[in-house]
Design an enzyme around this catalytic site. Structure first.
Site, PDB file in Angstrom:
ATOM      1  N   ILE A  14      35.460  33.331  49.142  1.00  0.00           N
ATOM      2  CA  ILE A  14      35.293  33.301  50.602  1.00  0.00           C
ATOM      3  C   ILE A  14      33.911  32.743  50.955  1.00  0.00           C
ATOM      4  O   ILE A  14      33.765  31.945  51.882  1.00  0.00           O
ATOM      5  CB  ILE A  14      35.485  34.722  51.184  1.00  0.00           C
ATOM      6  N   GLY A  84      30.004  40.804  47.665  1.00  0.00           N
ATOM      7  CA  GLY A  84      30.694  42.073  47.429  1.00  0.00           C
ATOM      8  C   GLY A  84      31.334  42.092  46.052  1.00  0.00           C
ATOM      9  O   GLY A  84      31.645  41.046  45.475  1.00  0.00           O
ATOM     10  N   THR A  86      34.079  44.633  43.377  1.00  0.00           N
ATOM     11  CA  THR A  86      34.969  45.794  43.243  1.00  0.00           C
ATOM     12  C   THR A  86      34.725  46.456  41.892  1.00  0.00           C
ATOM     13  O   THR A  86      34.398  45.778  40.907  1.00  0.00           O
ATOM     14  CB  THR A  86      36.463  45.386  43.302  1.00  0.00           C
ATOM     15  N   GLN A 144      40.184  52.893  45.512  1.00  0.00           N
ATOM     16  CA  GLN A 144      38.992  52.205  46.036  1.00  0.00           C
ATOM     17  C   GLN A 144      38.136  53.112  46.939  1.00  0.00           C
ATOM     18  O   GLN A 144      37.669  52.664  47.985  1.00  0.00           O
ATOM     19  CB  GLN A 144      39.410  50.985  46.856  1.00  0.00           C
ATOM     20  N   TYR A 147      34.789  51.245  47.362  1.00  0.00           N
ATOM     21  CA  TYR A 147      34.867  50.002  48.146  1.00  0.00           C
ATOM     22  C   TYR A 147      35.228  50.304  49.606  1.00  0.00           C
ATOM     23  O   TYR A 147      34.637  49.740  50.534  1.00  0.00           O
ATOM     24  CB  TYR A 147      35.924  49.109  47.500  1.00  0.00           C
TER      25      TYR A 147
END
Ligand code: CAA
Length: 240
Positions: A14, A84, A86, A144, A147
């Site tokens: 992204i 970011g 994970t 998650q 996250y």
């Protein structure tokens, strides 16, 4: 003169699409990356956009990195907090390191980078900050907690900083992507991802360009009445 933009985690996925969209729109762009030097070199070769290595989770590294960019390209007027990671796992298996790494990299980075540019933006009376949240910060996601907590925090961070910036010409907004076709999403186990795609009404994963066009819209000079907003770009998977 072209406005200077910094995109964290800007050399892949992204982030790369955001960098390219900003460059194509006439911005002077710097991409930050954390550790993958080969990918960063290839990115600069493809796009002509300079890449700067620093760890967004480290306050001191960010301060030095942003100073270097300002020296090379001029003060940063547009900041896209995109970096970011994970470290997925169910709570009963998650280590403290998995928790802390995601909180520091995904949420701590927003403080570190915004803090390094906010005083200059206030002095100049102009700034655009866009934070990349997530559908999983809005809706939660099995496996998650780290996250989802970090991304949910980004949405609160956005609204608070938007209130502080409003009288100074600084807008602060968030984009909440759904599942986008990137290395991060391709790392989800295929049988899990298959089920997720079935729940996307538009019937496909997002493209990095779907997110980039949204960021471009929010950072425009003309978007000065949009602040504190979250734009969800998720193919209808979660309507918030
Ligand atoms: N809801 C309910 N139950 C679920 C579930 C869900 N969403 N997902 C898995 N389970 C269940 C499984 O069915 C299984 O149950 P049984 O033992 O009864 O069969 C149990 O949980 C254990 O599942 P796993 O075998 O998958 O457990 P694991 O420990 O090997 O892995 C996991 C757990 C790491 C969370 C793995 O399921 C996973 O990676 N899930 C994907 C998480 C995800 O979507 N991450 C998003 C990454 S992309 C991103 O974050 C970008 C963005 O912003 C959108």
């Amino acid at each position: 003169m072209a406005r200077t933009a910094l995109v964290t985690g800007g050399t892949r996925g992204i982030g790369e699409a955001i960098c390219v969209a900003l460059k194509d729109a006439g911005y002077s762009v710097a991409a930050n990356y954390g550790g993958n030097a080969a990918a960063a070199q290839a990115f600069t070769g493809r796009t002509g956009i300079p890449a700067y290595q620093f760890d967004v989770a480290s306050f001191d590294a960010v301060t030095a990195g942003i100073q270097a960019i300002a020296q090379d390209l001029g003060p940063i007027e547009v900041l896209v907090n995109n970096a970011g990671i994970t470290r997925d796992g169910t709570m009963h298996k998650m280590t403290h390191d998995q928790w802390q790494a995601v909180i520091d990299t995904n949420l701590g980075s927003c403080f570190n980078c915004s803090r390094a540019v906010i005083e200059g933006m206030r002095e100049r009376g102009f700034g655009r900050i866009v934070n990349i949240g997530s559908i999983n910060g809005q809706a939660g996601q099995y496996g998650q907690v780290n996250y989802a907590a970090a991304k949910s925090g980004i949405h609160g961070f956005t609204k608070a900083l938007a209130q502080e910036g409003a009288a100074k010409g600084i807008t602060v907004n968030a984009v909440a992507p759904g599942y986008v076709d990137t290395d991060m999403v391709r790392a989800v186990p295929p049988q899990v991802l298959e089920k997720i795609i079935k729940r996307i009404p538009v019937g496909r994963l997002g493209k990095p360009e779907d997110i980039a066009r949204t960021v471009l819209f929010l950072v425009a000079d003309e978007a000065d009445f949009i602040t504190g907003a979250t734009l969800s770009v998720n193919g209808g998977q979660h309507m918030y």
